[in-house]
Design a protein around this motif. Sequence first.
Motif, PDB file in Angstrom:
ATOM      1  N   ILE A  96      10.489  -0.648  11.159  1.00 60.06           N
ATOM      2  CA  ILE A  96       9.736   0.697  10.428  1.00 60.06           C
ATOM      3  C   ILE A  96       9.225   0.911   9.257  1.00 60.06           C
ATOM      4  O   ILE A  96       9.632  -0.305   9.011  1.00 60.06           O
ATOM      5  N   ARG A  97       8.306   1.640   8.882  1.00 63.11           N
ATOM      6  CA  ARG A  97       7.599   2.023   8.274  1.00 63.11           C
ATOM      7  C   ARG A  97       8.096   3.050   7.312  1.00 63.11           C
ATOM      8  O   ARG A  97       8.336   4.224   8.592  1.00 63.11           O
ATOM      9  N   LEU A  98       8.026   3.095   6.369  1.00 63.10           N
ATOM     10  CA  LEU A  98       7.983   4.654   5.519  1.00 63.10           C
ATOM     11  C   LEU A  98       7.748   4.530   3.989  1.00 63.10           C
ATOM     12  O   LEU A  98       7.355   3.753   3.785  1.00 63.10           O
ATOM     13  N   PRO A  99       7.240   5.488   3.740  1.00 66.00           N
ATOM     14  CA  PRO A  99       6.554   5.843   2.691  1.00 66.00           C
ATOM     15  C   PRO A  99       7.793   5.411   1.485  1.00 66.00           C
ATOM     16  O   PRO A  99       8.332   5.780   1.639  1.00 66.00           O
ATOM     17  N   HIS A 100       6.746   4.459   0.295  1.00 69.42           N
ATOM     18  CA  HIS A 100       7.723   3.794  -0.251  1.00 69.42           C
ATOM     19  C   HIS A 100       8.461   4.880  -2.217  1.00 69.42           C
ATOM     20  O   HIS A 100       9.605   4.813  -2.019  1.00 69.42           O
TER      21      HIS A 100
ATOM     22  N   GLY B  41       0.562  -1.273  -0.162  1.00 69.30           N
ATOM     23  CA  GLY B  41      -0.141   0.132   0.342  1.00 69.30           C
ATOM     24  C   GLY B  41       0.983   1.226  -0.321  1.00 69.30           C
ATOM     25  O   GLY B  41       0.249   2.218   0.755  1.00 69.30           O
ATOM     26  N   GLY B  42       1.934   1.231  -0.787  1.00 66.82           N
ATOM     27  CA  GLY B  42       2.639   2.410  -0.641  1.00 66.82           C
ATOM     28  C   GLY B  42       4.002   2.762   0.455  1.00 66.82           C
ATOM     29  O   GLY B  42       4.503   3.879   0.595  1.00 66.82           O
ATOM     30  N   ILE B  43       3.927   1.498   1.825  1.00 67.46           N
ATOM     31  CA  ILE B  43       4.580   1.805   2.432  1.00 67.46           C
ATOM     32  C   ILE B  43       5.610   0.875   2.624  1.00 67.46           C
ATOM     33  O   ILE B  43       5.219  -0.460   2.372  1.00 67.46           O
ATOM     34  N   ALA B  44       7.020   1.162   2.442  1.00 70.27           N
ATOM     35  CA  ALA B  44       7.860   0.580   2.918  1.00 70.27           C
ATOM     36  C   ALA B  44       7.793  -0.332   4.339  1.00 70.27           C
ATOM     37  O   ALA B  44       7.968   0.656   4.677  1.00 70.27           O
ATOM     38  N   VAL B  45       8.454  -1.607   4.429  1.00 70.37           N
ATOM     39  CA  VAL B  45       8.342  -1.813   5.938  1.00 70.37           C
ATOM     40  C   VAL B  45       9.520  -2.966   6.228  1.00 70.37           C
ATOM     41  O   VAL B  45      10.097  -3.368   5.215  1.00 70.37           O
TER      42      VAL B  45
END
Length: 72
Positions: A25-29, A10-14
Amino acid sequence: MKAAVDRIEGGIAVLVLCEEGGTFIRLPHFLLPDAAEGDIVDLVITRDEAGTAAAKEKSRDMVSELQKKYVH
């Protein structure tokens, strides 16, 4: 600091921090545009001293303006 890209959803890089025993940590892709699942990335975060000083000055100015307006 090294991190492994665990998954992208969903556009999030874990990411899993390699040196921190599996901390996620989660960052916007879009911040990692070339990264794919399984990649190792190097995360570098630096303190912006000039930006910090400017933000503090702006905050002081805002407080000063509010005090002039509401405290007589």
